[in-house]
Design a protein around this motif. Structure first.
Motif, PDB file in Angstrom:
ATOM      1  N   PRO A  72       0.696 -11.114   3.818  1.00 38.49           N
ATOM      2  CA  PRO A  72       1.689 -10.068   4.114  1.00 38.49           C
ATOM      3  C   PRO A  72       1.202  -8.688   3.672  1.00 38.49           C
ATOM      4  CG  PRO A  72       2.782 -12.006   3.254  1.00 38.49           C
ATOM      5  CD  PRO A  72       1.317 -12.268   3.134  1.00 38.49           C
ATOM      6  N   LYS A  73       1.351  -7.702   4.578  1.00 44.07           N
ATOM      7  CA  LYS A  73       0.895  -6.332   4.307  1.00 44.07           C
ATOM      8  C   LYS A  73       2.056  -5.373   4.539  1.00 44.07           C
ATOM      9  CE  LYS A  73      -2.414  -6.890   7.306  1.00 44.07           C
ATOM     10  NZ  LYS A  73      -3.594  -6.704   8.191  1.00 44.07           N
ATOM     11  N   LEU A  74       2.438  -4.648   3.495  1.00 42.74           N
ATOM     12  CA  LEU A  74       3.536  -3.686   3.567  1.00 42.74           C
ATOM     13  C   LEU A  74       3.010  -2.314   3.156  1.00 42.74           C
ATOM     14  CD1 LEU A  74       4.642  -6.579   2.219  1.00 42.74           C
ATOM     15  CD2 LEU A  74       6.820  -5.439   2.539  1.00 42.74           C
ATOM     16  N   THR A  75       3.431  -1.284   3.863  1.00 40.25           N
ATOM     17  CA  THR A  75       2.905   0.056   3.636  1.00 40.25           C
ATOM     18  C   THR A  75       4.038   1.055   3.496  1.00 40.25           C
ATOM     19  OG1 THR A  75       0.963  -0.505   4.979  1.00 40.25           O
ATOM     20  CG2 THR A  75       1.360   1.836   4.550  1.00 40.25           C
ATOM     21  N   VAL A  76       3.892   1.967   2.533  1.00 44.29           N
ATOM     22  CA  VAL A  76       4.860   3.046   2.326  1.00 44.29           C
ATOM     23  C   VAL A  76       4.097   4.365   2.294  1.00 44.29           C
ATOM     24  CG1 VAL A  76       6.645   4.013   0.841  1.00 44.29           C
ATOM     25  CG2 VAL A  76       6.365   1.523   0.992  1.00 44.29           C
ATOM     26  N   ILE A  77       4.410   5.264   3.204  1.00 39.86           N
ATOM     27  CA  ILE A  77       3.784   6.588   3.233  1.00 39.86           C
ATOM     28  C   ILE A  77       4.690   7.547   2.478  1.00 39.86           C
ATOM     29  CG2 ILE A  77       2.953   8.474   4.676  1.00 39.86           C
ATOM     30  CD1 ILE A  77       2.496   6.427   6.901  1.00 39.86           C
ATOM     31  N   THR A  78       4.199   8.085   1.395  1.00 34.18           N
ATOM     32  CA  THR A  78       5.018   8.964   0.562  1.00 34.18           C
ATOM     33  C   THR A  78       4.895  10.437   0.949  1.00 34.18           C
ATOM     34  OG1 THR A  78       3.266   9.202  -1.092  1.00 34.18           O
ATOM     35  CG2 THR A  78       4.816   7.371  -1.379  1.00 34.18           C
ATOM     36  N   ARG A  79       3.678  10.852   1.348  1.00 27.37           N
ATOM     37  CA  ARG A  79       3.506  12.255   1.729  1.00 27.37           C
ATOM     38  C   ARG A  79       2.443  12.361   2.827  1.00 27.37           C
ATOM     39  NH1 ARG A  79       2.575  16.875  -2.814  1.00 27.37           N
ATOM     40  NH2 ARG A  79       0.637  15.706  -3.120  1.00 27.37           N
ATOM     41  N   THR A  91       0.837  -1.198   0.000  1.00 25.26           N
ATOM     42  CA  THR A  91       0.000   0.000   0.000  1.00 25.26           C
ATOM     43  C   THR A  91       0.873   1.249   0.000  1.00 25.26           C
ATOM     44  OG1 THR A  91      -1.672  -1.204   1.286  1.00 25.26           O
ATOM     45  CG2 THR A  91      -1.879   1.196   1.176  1.00 25.26           C
ATOM     46  N   PHE A  92       0.611   2.153  -0.932  1.00 24.00           N
ATOM     47  CA  PHE A  92       1.310   3.435  -0.994  1.00 24.00           C
ATOM     48  C   PHE A  92       0.325   4.529  -0.590  1.00 24.00           C
ATOM     49  CE2 PHE A  92       3.942   0.711  -3.511  1.00 24.00           C
ATOM     50  CZ  PHE A  92       5.233   1.212  -3.359  1.00 24.00           C
ATOM     51  N   VAL A  93       0.720   5.312   0.415  1.00 25.22           N
ATOM     52  CA  VAL A  93      -0.214   6.228   1.062  1.00 25.22           C
ATOM     53  C   VAL A  93       0.161   7.688   0.800  1.00 25.22           C
ATOM     54  CG1 VAL A  93      -1.271   6.910   3.248  1.00 25.22           C
ATOM     55  CG2 VAL A  93      -0.582   4.521   2.879  1.00 25.22           C
ATOM     56  N   ASP A  94      -0.809   8.422   0.278  1.00 23.20           N
ATOM     57  CA  ASP A  94      -0.747   9.890   0.221  1.00 23.20           C
ATOM     58  C   ASP A  94      -2.187  10.371   0.273  1.00 23.20           C
ATOM     59  OD1 ASP A  94      -0.396  12.565  -0.154  1.00 23.20           O
ATOM     60  OD2 ASP A  94       0.935  12.391  -1.887  1.00 23.20           O
TER      61      ASP A  94
END
Length: 266
Positions: free
Chosen positions: A150-157, A115-118
């Motif tokens: 498996p759940k991986l998250t990246v917060i971009t902004r 998941t990519f979060v902005d």
């Protein structure tokens, strides 16, 4: 994908000609300095995943949320990402339903979810409230919370308020949560926050308080101190770290509570 892989066997892996340490230095400058300026999250997804592997689903429905499949070192993964170029990446009823359905599908077949979060929040408005934004937003929250893949998250902004919680946060049992240095994890944006907290002050004093708020809270450090973020990484390292984590989580086994079924918000 075949029914035989549903929760029992690993999804097949194809030969990968891409390398884990591919140069992604361009990602270090992809997020604009102006927090209100949009960028295309699809550019991030195409660079982080195996070259040419990203396949978007439902691109014309609820375009403020991106869903699709890709590969990481030949392994199939599901991608969920806010799209800042459409409605600033806000979550609304349609995008919540779209994301919830996809997360449930990936978990059904044991496909890892990245998941990519902005996300600046849920879309406000009378129509959203009348049509049930809370009920429908809860579907996405429920889907992430119950998923054991498996759940991986990246917060971009931006990662603001309840929408931050919904997007595979650590509070929903995500396995790995990263933040880029440009990440802002808070209840709301700096301008809105100071206008509420210091509403009795004049315009110049509000600007000073906004700068102070940004220095103290408009960064991922506070969240990292509280354990909501596992690490603050350079954008160019995103692919390498995600590939390492996916390999680590290949044998993930999550204990299940014995019950007939959960009560999903419908």
């Amino acid at each position: 994908i075949n029914a035989e892989y549903m929760g029992e066997k690993e999804v097949p892996i194809v030969q990968c000609l891409d390398i884990r340490e591919r140069d992604l230095s361009g990602l270090n400058h992809i997020v604009p300095r102006d927090p209100n300026r949009p960028y295309d999250m699809k550019d991030v997804l195409r660079q982080v995943t195996d070259l040419g592997s990203f396949f978007e689903l439902q691109p014309d429905f609820a375009a403020n949320l991106i869903i699709g499949f890709a590969r990481m070192e030949g392994r199939t993964v599901g991608l969920v990402a806010n799209q800042p170029a459409r409605s600033a990446g806000c979550l609304d009823i349609e995008s919540s339903i779209k994301g919830a359905r996809f997360v449930r599908f990936c978990d059904c077949f044991n496909i890892p979810i990245i998941t990519f979060v902005d996300v600046p929040g849920f879309l406000p408005g009378n129509r959203q409230e009348r049509d049930g934004i809370i009920r429908n937003g809860a579907k996405l929250l429920f889907a992430y919370a119950e998923a054991t893949t498996p759940k991986l998250t990246v917060i971009t902004r931006k990662a603001y308020g309840g929408a931050y919680d919904v997007m595979a946060s650590k509070h929903l049992k995500a396995d790995v949560n990263y933040a880029w240095p440009t990440a802002e994890i808070a209840v709301m944006g700096s301008r809105g926050a100071v206008e509420i907290i210091f509403r009795h002050l004049g315009e110049e004093e509000l600007k000073a308080k906004e700068r102070e708020y940004k220095e103290n809270f408009a960064n991922p450090l506070r969240a990292a101190q509280r354990g909501f973020i596992d690490d603050i990484i350079q954008p160019s390292d995103t692919r390498t770290r995600l590939c390492e984590d996916l390999r680590l989580l290949i044998d993930k086994a999550a204990p299940q509570i014995e019950r007939k079924h959960s009560n999903i918000p419908l």
